[in-house]
Design a protein around this motif. Structure first.
Motif, PDB file in Angstrom:
ATOM      1  N   TYR A  24     -17.646   4.768 -11.987  1.00  0.00           N
ATOM      2  CA  TYR A  24     -16.510   3.985 -11.948  1.00  0.00           C
ATOM      3  C   TYR A  24     -15.715   4.095 -13.167  1.00  0.00           C
ATOM      4  CZ  TYR A  24     -13.259   0.494 -10.407  1.00  0.00           C
ATOM      5  OH  TYR A  24     -12.018  -0.249 -10.076  1.00  0.00           O
ATOM      6  N   TYR A  25     -16.431   3.560 -14.171  1.00  0.00           N
ATOM      7  CA  TYR A  25     -15.610   3.223 -15.484  1.00  0.00           C
ATOM      8  C   TYR A  25     -15.197   4.717 -15.900  1.00  0.00           C
ATOM      9  CZ  TYR A  25     -18.583  -1.019 -15.773  1.00  0.00           C
ATOM     10  OH  TYR A  25     -18.975  -2.247 -15.455  1.00  0.00           O
ATOM     11  N   LEU A  26     -15.842   5.618 -15.584  1.00  0.00           N
ATOM     12  CA  LEU A  26     -15.486   7.078 -16.193  1.00  0.00           C
ATOM     13  C   LEU A  26     -14.308   7.676 -15.168  1.00  0.00           C
ATOM     14  CD1 LEU A  26     -19.070   8.409 -17.361  1.00  0.00           C
ATOM     15  CD2 LEU A  26     -17.042   7.644 -19.078  1.00  0.00           C
ATOM     16  N   GLY A  27     -14.120   6.992 -14.435  1.00  0.00           N
ATOM     17  CA  GLY A  27     -13.034   7.535 -13.380  1.00  0.00           C
ATOM     18  C   GLY A  27     -13.337   8.454 -12.319  1.00  0.00           C
ATOM     19  N   GLY A  28     -14.963   8.453 -12.031  1.00  0.00           N
ATOM     20  CA  GLY A  28     -15.491   9.392 -10.872  1.00  0.00           C
ATOM     21  C   GLY A  28     -15.365   8.767  -9.710  1.00  0.00           C
ATOM     22  N   ALA A  29     -15.804   9.333  -8.695  1.00  0.00           N
ATOM     23  CA  ALA A  29     -15.669   9.328  -7.317  1.00  0.00           C
ATOM     24  C   ALA A  29     -16.903   8.738  -6.414  1.00  0.00           C
ATOM     25  CB  ALA A  29     -14.881  10.168  -6.539  1.00  0.00           C
ATOM     26  N   GLN A  30     -18.114   8.739  -7.285  1.00  0.00           N
ATOM     27  CA  GLN A  30     -19.253   8.606  -6.875  1.00  0.00           C
ATOM     28  C   GLN A  30     -19.745   7.049  -6.893  1.00  0.00           C
ATOM     29  OE1 GLN A  30     -20.372  10.939  -4.966  1.00  0.00           O
ATOM     30  NE2 GLN A  30     -18.822  12.452  -5.967  1.00  0.00           N
ATOM     31  N   ASN A  31     -19.131   6.317  -6.082  1.00  0.00           N
ATOM     32  CA  ASN A  31     -19.373   4.919  -6.377  1.00  0.00           C
ATOM     33  C   ASN A  31     -18.853   4.086  -5.005  1.00  0.00           C
ATOM     34  OD1 ASN A  31     -16.390   4.218  -6.917  1.00  0.00           O
ATOM     35  ND2 ASN A  31     -17.124   5.467  -8.529  1.00  0.00           N
ATOM     36  N   PHE A  32     -19.489   3.069  -4.508  1.00  0.00           N
ATOM     37  CA  PHE A  32     -19.133   2.479  -3.417  1.00  0.00           C
ATOM     38  C   PHE A  32     -18.281   0.964  -3.631  1.00  0.00           C
ATOM     39  CE2 PHE A  32     -23.472   4.625  -2.583  1.00  0.00           C
ATOM     40  CZ  PHE A  32     -22.595   5.601  -1.813  1.00  0.00           C
ATOM     41  N   ALA A  33     -18.140   0.393  -2.538  1.00  0.00           N
ATOM     42  CA  ALA A  33     -17.149  -0.831  -2.891  1.00  0.00           C
ATOM     43  C   ALA A  33     -17.890  -1.745  -3.797  1.00  0.00           C
ATOM     44  CB  ALA A  33     -16.789  -1.254  -1.428  1.00  0.00           C
ATOM     45  N   LEU A  34     -19.118  -2.182  -3.321  1.00  0.00           N
ATOM     46  CA  LEU A  34     -19.948  -3.155  -3.986  1.00  0.00           C
ATOM     47  C   LEU A  34     -20.029  -2.781  -5.487  1.00  0.00           C
ATOM     48  CD1 LEU A  34     -21.479  -5.864  -3.770  1.00  0.00           C
ATOM     49  CD2 LEU A  34     -23.492  -4.482  -2.886  1.00  0.00           C
ATOM     50  N   ASP A  35     -20.174  -1.460  -5.802  1.00  0.00           N
ATOM     51  CA  ASP A  35     -20.348  -1.024  -7.172  1.00  0.00           C
ATOM     52  C   ASP A  35     -18.894  -1.559  -7.995  1.00  0.00           C
ATOM     53  OD1 ASP A  35     -22.781   0.023  -6.768  1.00  0.00           O
ATOM     54  OD2 ASP A  35     -21.731   1.677  -5.938  1.00  0.00           O
ATOM     55  N   ARG A  36     -17.927  -1.272  -7.287  1.00  0.00           N
ATOM     56  CA  ARG A  36     -16.556  -1.361  -7.976  1.00  0.00           C
ATOM     57  C   ARG A  36     -16.385  -2.813  -8.099  1.00  0.00           C
ATOM     58  NH1 ARG A  36     -15.724   3.082  -4.365  1.00  0.00           N
ATOM     59  NH2 ARG A  36     -14.649   1.743  -2.645  1.00  0.00           N
ATOM     60  N   GLU A  37     -16.898  -3.657  -7.111  1.00  0.00           N
ATOM     61  CA  GLU A  37     -16.451  -5.037  -7.231  1.00  0.00           C
ATOM     62  C   GLU A  37     -17.222  -5.697  -8.385  1.00  0.00           C
ATOM     63  OE1 GLU A  37     -18.493  -9.125  -5.150  1.00  0.00           O
ATOM     64  OE2 GLU A  37     -17.973  -7.416  -3.654  1.00  0.00           O
ATOM     65  N   TYR A  38     -18.547  -5.166  -8.800  1.00  0.00           N
ATOM     66  CA  TYR A  38     -19.113  -5.694  -9.887  1.00  0.00           C
ATOM     67  C   TYR A  38     -18.675  -4.990 -10.896  1.00  0.00           C
ATOM     68  CZ  TYR A  38     -22.528  -8.842  -7.506  1.00  0.00           C
ATOM     69  OH  TYR A  38     -23.169  -9.878  -6.787  1.00  0.00           O
ATOM     70  N   ALA A  39     -18.343  -3.831 -10.969  1.00  0.00           N
ATOM     71  CA  ALA A  39     -17.484  -3.243 -12.255  1.00  0.00           C
ATOM     72  C   ALA A  39     -16.474  -3.831 -12.635  1.00  0.00           C
ATOM     73  CB  ALA A  39     -17.321  -1.741 -11.915  1.00  0.00           C
ATOM     74  N   ASP A  40     -15.647  -4.293 -11.696  1.00  0.00           N
ATOM     75  CA  ASP A  40     -14.550  -5.049 -11.743  1.00  0.00           C
ATOM     76  C   ASP A  40     -14.599  -6.453 -12.310  1.00  0.00           C
ATOM     77  OD1 ASP A  40     -12.574  -3.159 -10.996  1.00  0.00           O
ATOM     78  OD2 ASP A  40     -12.662  -3.936  -9.104  1.00  0.00           O
ATOM     79  N   ARG A  41     -15.862  -7.013 -12.034  1.00  0.00           N
ATOM     80  CA  ARG A  41     -16.340  -8.460 -12.698  1.00  0.00           C
ATOM     81  C   ARG A  41     -16.536  -8.276 -14.201  1.00  0.00           C
ATOM     82  NH1 ARG A  41     -20.686 -11.233  -8.714  1.00  0.00           N
ATOM     83  NH2 ARG A  41     -19.360 -11.231  -6.722  1.00  0.00           N
ATOM     84  N   ALA A  42     -17.174  -7.143 -14.420  1.00  0.00           N
ATOM     85  CA  ALA A  42     -17.342  -6.876 -15.686  1.00  0.00           C
ATOM     86  C   ALA A  42     -16.131  -6.458 -16.654  1.00  0.00           C
ATOM     87  CB  ALA A  42     -18.273  -5.649 -15.927  1.00  0.00           C
TER      88      ALA A  42
END
Length: 269
Positions: A24-42
């Motif tokens: 997700y940080y690298l702009g890829g598409a192989q991630n899910f909503a829960l991953d994006r939620e925690y990545a956004d927390r970071a």
């Protein structure tokens, strides 16, 4: 992996996953909503998290090119993650198309996507194994069936060892991989750290590590001497162990700019 039937994979969608967050940080598409939620927390705790991941990815590409220019044509990429832009084989094949790359990851999602990507690339394999078990990795068909261990190999451990706890004895672990490859091989490591020039630079990395403690891949921050110890008796090439932004940059960064990853390349033997 070549010659192997597909494995049933548990994609681990019930917990956020570091590999998918990195994607997700690298702009890829192989991630899910829960991953994006925690990545956004970071990202909320450290807005430069994505930039840090991108800086580490750029270091990987420069290190691969360095190894190629040193004559190496084989890579063992441990903890390779989800395939995204700037994969090792893509960087390598742009210079030396015959280069062989053995990817290894213990994340089902990374392996599944990797095998899809590499289905038509005979010079690369993906092995589902945990780097904390060197015998399992080094005996895997996708590794020994592709790489010639009588010839130099670049061992890549980029942005992965901070997910290996002290109980796994990381110094000894890396030493076992160094011992498995011949003289003239290379070791490439990057590792996030809160050992930074100022507390202002260090604090965000601790905050991000707190977020990762709630994921399937808790992060372990180490200081610079501890990261240097991972190289053992391998000889660091210039400029040594430095912030990833400052390792042989294509365009020199500001001297005070830091991404928080220590990075280095060392010659084995």
């Amino acid at each position: 992996m070549r010659g192997q039937p597909p494995e049933p994979f548990d994609l681990g969608m019930d917990r956020p996953n570091a590999a998918r967050m990195y994607d997700y940080y690298l702009g890829g598409a192989q991630n899910f909503a829960l991953d994006r939620e925690y990545a956004d927390r970071a990202l909320a705790r450290f807005p430069h998290t994505a930039r840090t991941a991108q800086a580490n990815r750029a270091f990987l590409a420069r290190a691969v090119r360095y190894c190629l220019h040193a004559g190496i044509r084989q890579f063992l990429d441990l903890g390779s993650g989800i395939p995204t832009r700037g994969n090792v084989h893509e960087v390598a094949h742009a210079i030396a198309p015959q280069t062989r790359v053995a990817y290894v990851d213990n994340e089902s999602v990374a392996v599944a996507h990797g095998r899809q990507l590499l289905a038509t690339i005979p010079e690369a394999t993906v092995t589902h194994a945990d780097l904390r078990h060197p015998e399992q990795v080094l005996d895997a068909d996708g590794v020994v069936g592709l790489l010639d261990f009588d010839q130099p190999i670049a061992v890549l451990m980029v942005a992965v060892l901070h997910f290996v706890g002290d109980d796994a004895r990381p110094v000894e672990l890396v030493a076992r991989y160094r011992a498995a490859v011949p003289a003239g091989s290379m070791l490439v490591i990057s590792h996030v750290s809160d050992d930074q020039p100022t507390e202002e630079l260090a604090a965000p990395h601790r905050a991000v590590a707190e977020v990762y403690r709630e994921t399937s891949n808790p992060a372990y921050l180490r200081d610079r001497p501890s990261i240097r110890a991972l190289f053992g008796d391998a000889t660091l090439v210039d400029p040594g162990l430095v912030d990833a932004l400052h390792w042989c940059p294509d365009d020199p960064p500001d001297p005070g700019d830091h991404c928080g990853f220590y990075a280095g390349v060392a010659r084995i033997g």
